[in-house]
Write a protein that holds these residues in place. Structure first.
Motif, PDB file in Angstrom:
ATOM      1  N   ARG A  37       6.467   9.029  -1.059  1.00  0.00           N
ATOM      2  CA  ARG A  37       5.110   9.373  -0.635  1.00  0.00           C
ATOM      3  C   ARG A  37       4.096   8.503  -1.374  1.00  0.00           C
ATOM      4  NH1 ARG A  37       4.830  15.008  -1.600  1.00  0.00           N
ATOM      5  NH2 ARG A  37       3.681  14.568  -3.487  1.00  0.00           N
ATOM      6  N   ARG A  38       4.450   8.113  -2.591  1.00  0.00           N
ATOM      7  CA  ARG A  38       3.496   7.381  -3.425  1.00  0.00           C
ATOM      8  C   ARG A  38       3.277   5.950  -2.913  1.00  0.00           C
ATOM      9  NH1 ARG A  38       4.511   7.110  -9.811  1.00  0.00           N
ATOM     10  NH2 ARG A  38       4.811   9.346  -9.566  1.00  0.00           N
ATOM     11  N   PHE A  39       4.321   5.375  -2.418  1.00  0.00           N
ATOM     12  CA  PHE A  39       4.214   3.941  -2.071  1.00  0.00           C
ATOM     13  C   PHE A  39       3.142   3.664  -1.021  1.00  0.00           C
ATOM     14  CE2 PHE A  39       5.403  -0.393  -1.955  1.00  0.00           C
ATOM     15  CZ  PHE A  39       5.277  -0.788  -0.637  1.00  0.00           C
ATOM     16  N   PRO A  40       3.090   4.394   0.085  1.00  0.00           N
ATOM     17  CA  PRO A  40       2.043   4.074   1.077  1.00  0.00           C
ATOM     18  C   PRO A  40       0.635   4.222   0.495  1.00  0.00           C
ATOM     19  CG  PRO A  40       3.699   5.477   2.063  1.00  0.00           C
ATOM     20  CD  PRO A  40       3.991   5.436   0.603  1.00  0.00           C
ATOM     21  N   ILE A  41       0.461   5.182  -0.390  1.00  0.00           N
ATOM     22  CA  ILE A  41      -0.857   5.364  -0.990  1.00  0.00           C
ATOM     23  C   ILE A  41      -1.222   4.142  -1.830  1.00  0.00           C
ATOM     24  CG2 ILE A  41      -2.216   6.750  -2.623  1.00  0.00           C
ATOM     25  CD1 ILE A  41      -0.383   9.139  -1.838  1.00  0.00           C
ATOM     26  N   VAL A  42      -0.242   3.710  -2.616  1.00  0.00           N
ATOM     27  CA  VAL A  42      -0.474   2.532  -3.454  1.00  0.00           C
ATOM     28  C   VAL A  42      -0.761   1.314  -2.581  1.00  0.00           C
ATOM     29  CG1 VAL A  42       0.639   0.924  -5.018  1.00  0.00           C
ATOM     30  CG2 VAL A  42       0.865   3.374  -5.410  1.00  0.00           C
ATOM     31  N   ALA A  43       0.036   1.180  -1.533  1.00  0.00           N
ATOM     32  CA  ALA A  43      -0.162   0.026  -0.647  1.00  0.00           C
ATOM     33  C   ALA A  43      -1.532   0.077   0.007  1.00  0.00           C
ATOM     34  CB  ALA A  43       0.938  -0.009   0.407  1.00  0.00           C
ATOM     35  N   LEU A  94      -4.204   1.541  -1.152  1.00  0.00           N
ATOM     36  CA  LEU A  94      -5.217   1.229  -2.164  1.00  0.00           C
ATOM     37  C   LEU A  94      -5.328  -0.278  -2.389  1.00  0.00           C
ATOM     38  CD1 LEU A  94      -4.626   3.980  -4.887  1.00  0.00           C
ATOM     39  CD2 LEU A  94      -6.725   3.598  -3.587  1.00  0.00           C
ATOM     40  N   LEU A  95      -4.175  -0.904  -2.445  1.00  0.00           N
ATOM     41  CA  LEU A  95      -4.173  -2.356  -2.650  1.00  0.00           C
ATOM     42  C   LEU A  95      -4.834  -3.073  -1.484  1.00  0.00           C
ATOM     43  CD1 LEU A  95      -0.652  -3.070  -4.137  1.00  0.00           C
ATOM     44  CD2 LEU A  95      -2.848  -3.554  -5.211  1.00  0.00           C
ATOM     45  N   ALA A  96      -4.470  -2.659  -0.287  1.00  0.00           N
ATOM     46  CA  ALA A  96      -5.048  -3.290   0.896  1.00  0.00           C
ATOM     47  C   ALA A  96      -6.555  -3.086   0.909  1.00  0.00           C
ATOM     48  CB  ALA A  96      -4.411  -2.722   2.157  1.00  0.00           C
ATOM     49  N   ALA A 105      -9.378  -5.913   0.929  1.00  0.00           N
ATOM     50  CA  ALA A 105     -10.383  -5.945   1.990  1.00  0.00           C
ATOM     51  C   ALA A 105     -11.785  -5.914   1.397  1.00  0.00           C
ATOM     52  CB  ALA A 105     -10.172  -4.784   2.946  1.00  0.00           C
ATOM     53  N   LEU A 106     -11.959  -5.091   0.388  1.00  0.00           N
ATOM     54  CA  LEU A 106     -13.269  -5.011  -0.278  1.00  0.00           C
ATOM     55  C   LEU A 106     -13.641  -6.353  -0.889  1.00  0.00           C
ATOM     56  CD1 LEU A 106     -14.969  -2.439  -0.443  1.00  0.00           C
ATOM     57  CD2 LEU A 106     -14.287  -2.231  -2.842  1.00  0.00           C
ATOM     58  N   ALA A 107     -12.664  -6.966  -1.509  1.00  0.00           N
ATOM     59  CA  ALA A 107     -12.919  -8.284  -2.102  1.00  0.00           C
ATOM     60  C   ALA A 107     -13.307  -9.279  -1.009  1.00  0.00           C
ATOM     61  CB  ALA A 107     -11.678  -8.774  -2.852  1.00  0.00           C
ATOM     62  N   ALA A 108     -12.637  -9.187   0.134  1.00  0.00           N
ATOM     63  CA  ALA A 108     -12.951 -10.097   1.233  1.00  0.00           C
ATOM     64  C   ALA A 108     -14.351  -9.841   1.781  1.00  0.00           C
ATOM     65  CB  ALA A 108     -11.912  -9.953   2.336  1.00  0.00           C
ATOM     66  N   VAL A 109     -14.759  -8.585   1.732  1.00  0.00           N
ATOM     67  CA  VAL A 109     -16.099  -8.265   2.234  1.00  0.00           C
ATOM     68  C   VAL A 109     -17.170  -8.785   1.272  1.00  0.00           C
ATOM     69  CG1 VAL A 109     -17.690  -6.343   2.566  1.00  0.00           C
ATOM     70  CG2 VAL A 109     -15.440  -6.302   3.663  1.00  0.00           C
ATOM     71  N   PHE A 110     -16.942  -8.570  -0.012  1.00  0.00           N
ATOM     72  CA  PHE A 110     -17.925  -9.007  -0.997  1.00  0.00           C
ATOM     73  C   PHE A 110     -17.980 -10.517  -1.134  1.00  0.00           C
ATOM     74  CE2 PHE A 110     -20.190  -5.623  -2.750  1.00  0.00           C
ATOM     75  CZ  PHE A 110     -19.390  -4.488  -2.773  1.00  0.00           C
ATOM     76  N   HIS A 111     -16.872 -11.137  -0.932  1.00  0.00           N
ATOM     77  CA  HIS A 111     -16.853 -12.611  -1.025  1.00  0.00           C
ATOM     78  C   HIS A 111     -16.195 -13.158   0.235  1.00  0.00           C
ATOM     79  CE1 HIS A 111     -16.257 -16.665  -2.434  1.00  0.00           C
ATOM     80  NE2 HIS A 111     -16.948 -16.397  -3.523  1.00  0.00           N
ATOM     81  N   ASP A 112     -17.018 -13.875   1.040  1.00  0.00           N
ATOM     82  CA  ASP A 112     -16.553 -14.326   2.358  1.00  0.00           C
ATOM     83  C   ASP A 112     -15.260 -15.111   2.288  1.00  0.00           C
ATOM     84  OD1 ASP A 112     -19.964 -15.143   3.332  1.00  0.00           O
ATOM     85  OD2 ASP A 112     -18.888 -13.248   3.148  1.00  0.00           O
ATOM     86  N   GLU A 113     -15.134 -15.913   1.290  1.00  0.00           N
ATOM     87  CA  GLU A 113     -14.026 -16.877   1.274  1.00  0.00           C
ATOM     88  C   GLU A 113     -12.832 -16.395   0.465  1.00  0.00           C
ATOM     89  OE1 GLU A 113     -14.020 -19.355   3.344  1.00  0.00           O
ATOM     90  OE2 GLU A 113     -15.948 -18.523   3.936  1.00  0.00           O
TER      91      GLU A 113
END
Lengths: 382, 721
Positions: free
Chosen positions: B180-186, B188-190, B194-202
């Motif tokens: 059950r833990r793995f999908p949550i971790v995955a 969170l990582l995703a 995604a957040l990093a991609a939003v804050f920095h275009d490149e």
């Protein structure tokens, strides 16, 4: 000791082993194919596809054009078609034999010598005989003919030595080639002409030929298709011929006005290739580059005209409508109200004032394509 | 289990260290840029992802390490992976892996390699649960890779792939809690990515660097090609390719390897085989993915021959390099290897034609003064990269003016340069054909040459004009020395090692300055020096034909003989053989000729005619016998000297010619020619003043001889102010 992830062979069924071998082989083959494609094709582009004239494939035999098109019947007489010929061409040989009669050439000891199929420019002076094998005749003869020798440099790249003497139609005689010194030099090069390095040599051929194959800096002389012929403007047409016209890529009719002028300007020059201070009315040095002046003209800017409005490139110049005023009166007809007409009262000789012939500092005249109302400031000085 | 330092680890490390050091002559002094520099290219996307650590002030000054420190670290990484490979898989594969990585891993890939190794080792840790410690370590490794390298995408791929693979493999053992833990971790990582991609275009573009080279224009980066570059690089790539293919094959065959792991291995192999830059790093990853349990100590000891053979290979590599290149300045100073462009008094954009050389211009000292139009960050390319690539192609082909391309666009580099106004164009010093073309451009002149790059600048601007004139004066002085003129090399020429001098010599030859090239060649008998000397003699021979219409027997003979020897050598690549064939044809070309007209020809005996023909065509054979038949004997000696010019020392040839000249019976018809050859030899021997005297003597004897045009040119250059 094997990893706990692995099973020993005797616990793996034969079918499972063969399947895993097949998977492994397929995977490796795919990798090899991918790797091979990267190595063979790579990210680099084929250099031959960059320059139209240097394209390796796709050229049709132009003797087949006339099977379907009328234009080629007169085209062979145009300046474009004759703008580059081998030195052995009868017209070229005929002109070169006149050099012997030129006093100036005799004075400096220059003559033309036939040696079997080859023609040599020979200069005998200062106790030495300098000899240059001529290869090509540039120019149709409408204005002039200049001969060149294609000589290899130390790496086999093609340089060009432009012969010192040019035949000018306007005087029916030879004169010093424009841009060369009045007095000959002492080396074989400077006694007989002027050296153009590789890039310049390639540029010369690319405007006087349809196909100029280049291999690592060497122009493949034997495969040059001389003259600006059908496919120089219409592009490689092998597929068009093979499909008997079913394959008909985009032609001149579908390109825009500026693009059409730009294509002529590849050889007849663009204004971007000059410094801004050179593009002034009255500057004789830009007259020979017709698109430069044309694009400054009010006639061009306020109409839809292009080069082919006045010039039919398929017909010789002396049969062109451009010698008459047919195009001018489309907008400047004295019989139509609202048209601007000539302030001097001329009705049938527009070109004499608005597109005069300008004499260069060598015996050639060019028509000034900067169509304008002449004034004292902009009139060309002889 | 206690960690024991087996003796064989040292041997593996030493072998790798020796191989890494063999890639750089000045390993003691040279710096290696380990952290990717800040990116500020003018035609790139403005907000390209930057390595965060590179932007941190205290680190910026130390983004470069001493090469020896880099070598030590690389060899540790290599030794770890190669040793395990050889002990648990196949010995030969381990050796190949060691050689491949040692020769190919570049400084800016070190941290990526460390992160990849760490990621694979984390994945290999056998635990029955997805523990918090393992998760934290995984996050640390990924975070470290984001902060220190550009290849965090590769690390993410490996971590994700191995995590999913482990989940699949332990589906029976892992409890419901971990499943059950793995999908949550995955998730969170995703979300984090995604957040990093939003804050920095490149950020996303940088994340996908390991794959987006497939659809980006990387044609001007030779390192992106697999099996490209120098022979040493190709061998290294080839070895790594074999290792990757074999290892992937093993993984695919293994029944108990999860499908995810197999897919991961295939993807990594495709990346490594498709892109030369990733070969070393992906090879490490694939080998670690195929990691097996370590052998017992007793079995390790019995395999000491493997690392010993690696050390032997390293020693052979050093021996080979010394034999080919002569005695290099091993461990000496690297200060003179590259021209110091910071000495120049101008600044502005720089255009590089080989984007692999971007790092030269992205040091702290150069970055702001000389921003590049386009660097080596393909992930940061804008849509102007096509225009840059096309202009580069035109530059290298000498296509200056407007022409129509087959795709309907406008060709010609002049328009591009007018638009973007670079102050310098940097051409790879190995691109001799391009340098030759560009050296005759009416506007752009050579500003500096070193073994790596030849830099051109505009001669008609106040910025770069002075440097181009300084360079022109230096090259002219090197080619035709004038008296009382000092040569300042700083900022214009860098000779460095013997190898560097040879590379610069080839550039000078391409620029048609053979005497300048001969002047800087190392004084050794190495094959490589002889090769450069050959091309110099070709240039000299052709110069005589071009400017006098007849061959200089001295230069023609040496050129033809040496070219044939070079062509027949098994070490000469096919491409160079083709160049030699063209060069020999150019020497035989008869477009330009100079003769003495009929009636003025001096009587030349048949033996002398035979000898002259042999010299012109590079035949020695029984020509010496013909020399014996020539009278007077001084003439025979004259020709014997010329025939020995390829084998004897130049000083001996010169002495022989002067003896023949001084003999009482030496005919006047040959005197001027002999004086010309003496002058040329003195130029080669760097005795400019003596050369001038010989040329002047020749001019006095016969001012209108066949060599007069060239002699006058030499004299005018050597006496001009």
């Amino acid at each position: 000791m094997k990893s706990t992830e692995e099973m020993t062979d005797d616990r793996v069924p034969p079918t499972s082993r063969s399947r895993s071998h097949a998977v492994a082989a397929t995977g490796v083959l795919c990798l090899l194919a991918f790797c091979g494609s990267r190595i063979m094709v790579g990210p680099s582009r084929d250099a031959g596809s960059w320059d139209v004239t240097a394209a390796v494939d796709g050229w049709a035999d132009e003797s087949s054009c006339i099977d379907c098109h009328d234009q080629p019947s007169e085209f062979a007489q145009t300046g474009h078609a004759k703008t580059l010929r081998p030195v052995s061409h009868p017209d070229s040989v005929k002109l070169l034999t006149h050099l012997a009669a030129l006093d100036a050439a005799q004075a400096e000891g220059t003559k033309i010598v036939h040696d079997q199929d080859d023609l040599y420019a020979v200069n005998e002076s200062d106790g030495l005989q300098r000899q240059l094998k001529l290869d090509w005749c540039f120019g149709s003869g409408t204005h002039a003919c200049t001969w060149v020798s294609a000589i290899p440099d130390s790496h086999g790249n093609t340089d060009v030595l432009e012969f010192r003497w040019t035949w000018f139609a306007s005087i029916g005689d030879f004169g010093i080639t424009p841009g060369q010194p009045e007095t000959r030099g002492n080396s074989p090069v400077s006694a007989l002409g002027l050296l153009f390095d590789g890039p310049k040599a390639r540029r010369c051929f690319s405007c006087h030929a349809t196909v100029v194959p280049v291999s690592d800096g060497r122009i493949e002389q034997a495969h040059i298709h001389p003259g600006v012929t059908c496919q120089r403007c219409h592009g490689p047409r092998a597929k068009h011929v093979q499909t008997e016209g079913d394959y008909h890529p985009q032609g001149w009719g579908s390109v825009g006005r500026m693009e059409a002028v730009r294509r002529c300007a590849v050889c007849h020059r663009l204004s971007e290739e000059h410094e801004p201070e050179e593009i002034v009315p009255g500057n004789a040095s830009i007259v020979r580059f017709q698109p430069v002046g044309l694009l400054q003209s009010a006639c061009f800017m306020k109409s839809e005209m292009r080069c082919t409005t006045c010039h039919d490139p398929h017909r010789p110049m002396d049969q062109q409508d451009s010698l008459r005023i047919q195009q001018c009166i489309q907008c400047h007809d004295s019989k139509i109200d609202g048209h601007t007409t000539c302030g001097a009262g001329e009705t049938d000789n527009c070109l004499g004032c608005h597109m005069p012939k300008v004499k260069m500092n060598f015996p050639v005249e060019f028509t000034d394509h900067w169509i304008r109302v002449p004034s004292e400031q902009t009139r060309h000085e002889p | 289990m206690r960690f024991r330092l087996h003796p064989d680890r040292y041997l593996w490390w030493v072998a790798s260290l020796l191989l890494v050091l063999s890639t750089e002559s000045y390993w003691f002094d040279r710096s290696a840029q380990v952290i990717a520099p800040l990116h500020n290219c003018l035609l790139s996307i403005g907000n390209a992802w930057q390595v965060p650590l590179a932007a941190w002030g205290p680190i910026e000054a130390s983004e470069a390490w001493p090469f020896w420190a880099f070598a030590i670290c690389v060899s540790i990484v290599t030794a770890i992976t190669a040793r395990r490979m050889s002990l648990t898989n196949h010995a030969v594969l381990g050796v190949m892996l060691l050689i491949g990585i040692s020769l190919s891993l570049k400084p800016d890939q070190l941290l990526s390699a460390l992160c990849v190794l760490a990621a694979c080792r984390i994945a290999a840790v056998k635990q029955t649960s997805l523990s918090t410690a393992k998760f934290a370590t995984t996050m640390f490794v990924f975070g470290f890779s984001v902060v220190t390298t550009l290849e965090f995408g590769l690390v993410a791929l490996i971590l994700l792939g191995t995590a999913v693979s482990q989940l699949q493999n332990r589906s029976d053992a892992v409890g419901i809690e971990q499943q059950r833990r793995f999908p949550i971790v995955a998730a969170l990582l995703a979300a984090g990515l995604a957040l990093a991609a939003v804050f920095h275009d490149e950020f996303a573009a940088a994340l996908f660097r390991p794959v987006n080279w497939l659809w980006r224009d990387t044609s001007r980066m030779p390192s992106m090609q697999f099996l490209s570059g120098a022979p040493q690089d190709m061998i290294a790539s080839g070895l790594l390719g074999v290792v990757m293919l074999v290892t992937v094959c093993q993984l695919l065959k293994c029944e108990n390897t999860t499908i995810t792991k197999k897919l991961l291995a295939l993807i990594l192999a495709a990346i490594g085989l498709g892109c030369g830059r990733y070969s070393a790093v992906t090879a490490i990853a694939i080998c670690e993915l195929n990691r097996k349990d370590a052998l017992p100590h007793s079995q390790v000891s019995s395999k000491l021959w493997i690392p010993c053979s690696c050390v032997l290979v390293a020693v052979l590599q050093w021996t080979w390099l010394l034999a080919i290149n002569g005695t290099s300045d091993i461990g000496g100073s690297s200060q003179n290897r590259l021209v110091d462009t910071t000495l120049w008094r101008f600044q502005g954009p720089v255009m590089i034609t080989n984007r692999d050389q971007a790092s030269d211009w992205q040091t702290a000292a150069c970055r702001d003064r000389f921003p590049l139009l386009l660097g080596d960050r393909w992930d940061a390319d804008s849509d102007q990269v096509g225009e840059h690539t096309a202009a580069t192609h035109d530059l290298l082909e000498g296509l200056r003016e407007f022409y129509l391309r087959t795709d309907g666009t406008a060709g010609g580099y002049n328009a591009f340069l007018k638009q973007h106004k670079p102050v310098a164009i940097v051409v790879d010093s190995r691109s001799l054909a391009a340098i030759r073309q560009l050296s005759v451009d009416p506007t752009w002149r050579v500003m500096s040459i070193d073994s790596r790059r030849t830099i051109f600048g505009r001669s008609d601007t106040s910025d770069t004009g002075p440097q181009t004139r300084r360079a022109d004066n230096l090259f002219m002085q090197m080619e035709w020395p004038r008296p009382h003129v000092n040569m300042q090399l700083d900022g214009t020429l860098a000779l460095g090692t013997a190898d560097d001098s040879r590379a610069v010599g080839m550039v000078l030859t391409a620029m048609r300055l053979p005497y300048a090239a001969l002047r800087i060649l190392p004084d050794d008998d190495s094959r490589e020096t002889a090769r450069v000397r050959t091309w110099c003699y070709l240039e000299l021979a052709h110069r005589s034909i071009r400017h006098t219409g007849q061959p200089s027997l001295l230069d023609q003979y040496r050129a033809v003989v040496r070219l044939r020897q070079l062509s027949n050598s098994v070490l000469t690549p096919q491409r160079e053989r083709e160049n030699i064939r063209r060069a020999l044809a150019s020497l035989q070309d008869t477009h330009i000729r100079t003769d003495v007209p009929n009636g003025l020809t001096h009587s030349v005996s048949e033996p002398e005619r035979i000898v002259r023909f042999a010299l012109q065509n590079g035949h020695s054979g029984d020509t010496l016998a013909s020399c014996e038949m020539i009278t007077p004997s001084s003439v025979g000696q004259f020709y014997r000297c010329l025939l020995s010019s390829n084998d004897d020392r130049l000083e001996d040839v010169r002495a022989g010619l002067q003896t023949a000249l001084g003999a009482s019976g030496f005919p006047a018809r040959l005197r001027e020619e002999a004086l010309f050859y003496c002058g040329c030899l003195e130029l080669e021997l760097r005795n400019a003043e003596v050369a001038r005297r010989f040329f002047a003597q020749g001019h006095e004897i016969d001012a209108d001889s066949r060599f007069s045009a060239l002699r006058l040119q030499y004299l005018s250059q050597m006496t001009s102010k």
